[in-house]
Scaffold this motif. Sequence first.
Motif: not given
Length: 760
Positions: A349-360
């Motif tokens: 799990a330490s390799l996970r970035e913040d999962p959320c973004s408004g990018q389309k």
Amino acid sequence: YSTPSLYTDQKKKAQQSGGEKYQLRPDDIFPLADDKHNYWSGYFTSRPGLKRQVRYSTNLLAAARQMEVVSNTTAAQVNLPTEKASPPVGTSWTDSLEGTVGVATHHDGMSGTERQDVTDDYEQRISESSFQVEAGIALSLSKLLGVHPTALEHCNCNAAGNCLNMSVCAATTDASVFTMAAWNPNGHTSREMVRLPVVGSSWAVQDADGSAVPAYISPIDGRTLSLPLLYLNSYKMSAAQKSAALAELANNATHILTFEAQVPAVGYSVYRCSSGTAEAEISRELAVAEATTTTVSNDMYSLEFDSATGMMTSITNKRSNLTTSLAIDWGWYNSSVGGCTNLSGVSPASLREDPCSGQKSGAYIFRPNTSTVFYPGQKQTPTIKVFQGEAVTEVFQQFSEWATHVIRLYKGQPFVEVEWTAGPIPVDTPWMDAVAHDNKGNPLPNNWGKEVILRYSSGLKSDDTFYTDSNGKEMVKRVYNKRGKTYPQPYKISEPVAGNYYPVNALMTLDDGTAELAVLTDVSMGGASLAGGELEFMVHRRIQDDDSRGVQEPLNETMCGCNDIGADPGNMGAHGHEGDGGCECQGLTMRGVHWLVFDEIESAHETRRKLAETINFPSTLSFSKNGNAAAGSSSALQTELPENIKLVTLTNNYAAHNDGKMLLRLSHLYQAGEHPTLAQPVQVDLSKVFGKPGLRITGAVETTLTGNRPLSEVNKFKWATVEAPSDPSAPVAFEERVAFSFPIVTIRPMEVRTFLASFE
């Protein structure tokens, strides 16, 4: 800084005065991202029609340059200047096409990251320049073949209704007898399969000596016949008008005539095709029983299909006695409109970035809203139809109305051909439950962007490692969810799909240490290996939102050139009429080819490079309906180039600027370590290759790559560098350059050498 040269000059001055040293990077920048969820891996596939046009026109330009030189045909003789010409650089009748193709390779051109009207302008300019080149080719061949130039016609997808890529060609369809002249731009004899649309099933093919050529005749499938009808703009048409317009667009051909053309290096061959004599083998449909295994084969490969699942199940190389499971399937990713990426599969799990973004997702950015690959339409068992003959075996597969492919085995050819057709990609997704409803509870359309893939799933244990080409040159090692040694380690994951996509310009491969699966492409596209043994290619995309990178409109192309310029994002329609009016069009449909090579690694490495030249630089075809040609076959070379050397450029476009000297460019096909014998420096005697009257070389001066300075005037700057982390698996390069001494040039693996040469 005003130019790259001035920028580099300043960097040199800074280093000479004690500036910082630079790090040597053995890796590259791909996949490029400007933030955690903003991977620029969508443009690898965006605007596939323009990408294909540039690829095809590049080959047309290479062939035309050679014919111009060999036939001594001038621009004044052609006398068909392009109306919308790019600024002239040289004096040739190929100069305009050189300019328009060059402009289209701008970073916001062929990449597909421009607005629709800009794309249209690129395509128009290339087509208009191609008309001038086709006229020059006709005049050049008329001199060589002894026919009148007006007798020669072309089917290069420039004029409406003449496009061999969708099996439409008036020159072969409207004649009972015709001659095909093929010009091979490569420095080696070509053996390639030719597929021509004709009327009727009774045909014969002869070579220039009048000898019968084995040929195969098969009916045109319904999917192919439907392609020209997609160009209809039916806006405000009555039923009668629509019927008449469709009849005008319809393909008059009924069958495909297939045969192998052998064309000498930098030369031509002529074939005569005539109807009424049933010498060509007629295909026969093979009954495919339910719940059985169907096997098709040629002298090289054997393929198995499971009729119960509708899937291909295995491939066997009969010569090397290798077998692996292999499935070919279609799917699509749902384009993101912003949200959170599921990173539950990333461990630890330490390799996970913040999962959320408004990018389309958009023309630049590829961002799926999930890693799920959806079936292309209502889920069904893919259909299998098999047509068999001694020379060709074809397996037609339909996954849906808009996702189909044909698998072909040709006698004597070392590859499996997969001709894929994608589109029209539907905007709505009615086969899936609605996710939004109006205020009365009625379901709203699922107008979702779709990123369409074709996937090859093998049984090879590839250990998450695969390889993609770097602009058609060196193969670069890629590892799933990893980056090169100059990146921060460990590398954190934000987009498990888009963050593993790379540009594929020529081929993508994987292996298990013994066997290799290589897939060659005829157009640039994005690709990835997201699971062991798998190679997937994004062949097409149709998106309903903009990704906020400057295009300011969605990637929503149609067949008749209309799209929703002016429509609000999210309000684009399936037919291009919601935004600007006057259109009722089908979505852009694409057809392309993949060539599969499955073999022992050493043999695959040898074969894939040679096939890459054939698939990307096939013979340029011209047709004469009278069926007559005085000359039959000829090469402009005295001897062929060594099998690992490529003739890149031969042109007289700049001769007036260089005292009559022509630009000659050669390159090595292989990279260091790719093959034990072919990936070695090779010596070329230019006087033996270019020894025929009319193309006899008398002298040459080596220049820089672009030909603008003699190499003797260049003092190479020695940069002060710090060592980068090394890859122990990387091959040892041939560092020492061998000086040119006319007529002998030694070319190292991947080396490109350029000359201004004199000929007589």
